[in-house]
Design an enzyme around this catalytic site. Structure first.
Site, PDB file in Angstrom:
ATOM      1  CG  HIS A 197       0.489   6.120  -0.528  1.00 22.39           C
ATOM      2  ND1 HIS A 197      -0.565   6.791  -1.106  1.00 22.39           N
ATOM      3  CD2 HIS A 197      -0.025   5.494   0.561  1.00 22.39           C
ATOM      4  CE1 HIS A 197      -1.663   6.558  -0.416  1.00 22.39           C
ATOM      5  NE2 HIS A 197      -1.355   5.778   0.611  1.00 22.39           N
ATOM      6  CG  ASP A 218      -4.261   6.973   1.857  1.00 29.29           C
ATOM      7  OD1 ASP A 218      -3.290   7.693   2.145  1.00 29.29           O
ATOM      8  OD2 ASP A 218      -4.191   5.730   1.791  1.00 29.29           O
ATOM      9  CG  HIS A 231      -1.750   1.167   1.452  1.00 29.70           C
ATOM     10  ND1 HIS A 231      -3.109   1.152   1.231  1.00 29.70           N
ATOM     11  CD2 HIS A 231      -1.459   2.431   1.880  1.00 29.70           C
ATOM     12  CE1 HIS A 231      -3.609   2.336   1.499  1.00 29.70           C
ATOM     13  NE2 HIS A 231      -2.632   3.145   1.898  1.00 29.70           N
ATOM     14  CD  GLU A 232       1.739   3.765   3.679  1.00 24.62           C
ATOM     15  OE1 GLU A 232       2.130   4.805   3.102  1.00 24.62           O
ATOM     16  OE2 GLU A 232       0.664   3.710   4.315  1.00 24.62           O
TER      17      GLU A 232
END
Length: 375
Positions: free
Chosen positions: A72, A167, A68-69
């Site tokens: 980003h 987010d 997930h990160e």
């Protein structure tokens, strides 16, 4: 936000680290999966199997948060935003930016990348689970796969809450920023939403605890407190950056700092400098040439009985990048370096020559004065 960080590995140029607080969540997640989640959905398995499933599930959660990160960070870097790396901590993970997004478009794409990647990963695990079920995979494998699908959907849903700095809150901020062209105003509104949602979670936590759901209520309470604190802190950071915009290190540095010579005895250094000026770090000059810096923690490594004949040269630290800032560095970036490195005093060096010294106190005082004048 972070205490002591432990570097794990580097992933496509991004340094992945864990904060010491992450150990708490790993233990709690593994325990809850082993004694609660998996036994509820897959009864009649033995205890070692539950613990093995829990260990794999916790590792899968760990990998899912990194995934997930990571997205980003990838999107941010592709859009020109410098990224330091990824750090996992008590409440999940964070991609460490060295500056705020430069446009609402960058903010929107960067914020949306994480939840979108978690949704895709959730569907991928769900597809594997359905296929495995059709070909007769054993229950422990199916259980872990189903859990990883479920937890990625939960991860996406939680991060899409309109609570800055999650987010969803960043997406709200990007839309407000694009509408009003005012980052500070957009951040204030998004941070207020974050504080409100944090307060709601705190209330739910207290109600659950009063109703007897102690563990679940405690988690609501802790997450709510974290959200409120993170929202307020993030807003302050944006305000500080706005107040420091356009200013450089040279504008606030002390141009004639107190310096010491390398042949100074440590006893004299302690008596005549540390006890007199109360600084943590002092530049060391040898006939006008900068050779390094000496800090209180360097002196502490020398036994008291040896300080009468040991010299500053014996314990000084060379002026490496960890202790040095260039005079033309943006003050906002310098403040980030100070807060993330743990060093409150930096040498300002230009072409190998000591130009001055800047401290966290100098920057904080300048910000405070500006805020008082404008409030």
């Amino acid at each position: 936000m972070f205490g002591r960080k432990i570097k794990l590995f580097t992933l496509f140029g991004f340094e992945v680290s864990i904060d010491a607080s992450w150990i708490i969540i790993v233990v709690l997640v593994t325990w809850s999966l082993a004694v609660g989640f998996f036994p509820s959905y897959y009864p009649r398995l033995d205890v070692p199997t539950y613990w093995a499933m829990a260990a794999v599930g916790a590792l899968g959660l760990f990998a899912s948060i990194i995934f997930h990160e990571f997205w980003h960070s990838v999107v941010a870097r592709r859009m020109g935003l410098p990224m330091r790396g990824i750090t996992l901590f008590l409440f999940g993970g964070v991609s460490e930016m060295t500056e705020e997004p430069r446009s609402a478009r960058t903010e929107l794409w960067m914020a949306a990348a994480g939840p979108f990647s978690s949704i895709l990963l959730g569907f991928a695990f769900w597809g594997v689970y359905r296929w495995g079920d059709s070909v007769g995979w054993p229950a422990p494998v199916l259980g872990v796969t189903a859990y990883l699908a479920f937890i990625n959907f939960i991860l996406a849903a939680f991060n899409l809450l309109p609570a800055f700095p999650l987010d969803g809150g960043r997406i709200i901020r990007s839309l407000l920023w694009r509408w009003k062209k005012d980052l500070t105003w957009a951040t204030r509104i998004a941070a207020s939403l974050g504080a409100i949602i944090g307060a709601i979670l705190i209330g739910l936590g207290l109600l659950n605890m009063l109703a007897g759901a102690l563990v679940g209520g405690l988690w609501y309470l802790v997450i709510g407190i974290f959200l409120r604190s993170a929202a307020q802190s993030s807003y302050r950071q944006v305000v500080v950056r706005q107040r420091l915009q356009g200013e450089r290190v040279r504008d606030l540095m002390v141009r004639d700092p107190v310096t010491v010579a390398p042949d100074l005895l440590l006893t004299e250094f302690v008596e005549d400098f540390i006890y007199k000026h109360h600084h943590d770090m002092y530049p060391v000059l040898d006939n006008g040439r900068l050779v390094g810096a000496v800090r209180i923690k360097d002196v502490r490594t020398v036994p008291r009985e040896e300080r009468g004949w040991r010299k500053v040269a014996d314990v000084l630290s060379p002026f490496t990048a960890e202790l040095v800032l260039p005079p033309d560095m943006d003050l906002g970036e310098a403040l980030d370096r100070m807060t993330t490195s743990g060093n409150s005093r930096f040498l300002v060096v230009e072409e190998g020559r000591l130009a001055g010294l800047i401290t966290l106190k100098d920057v904080s005082t300048a910000v405070s004065v500006r805020l008082q004048l404008e409030s």
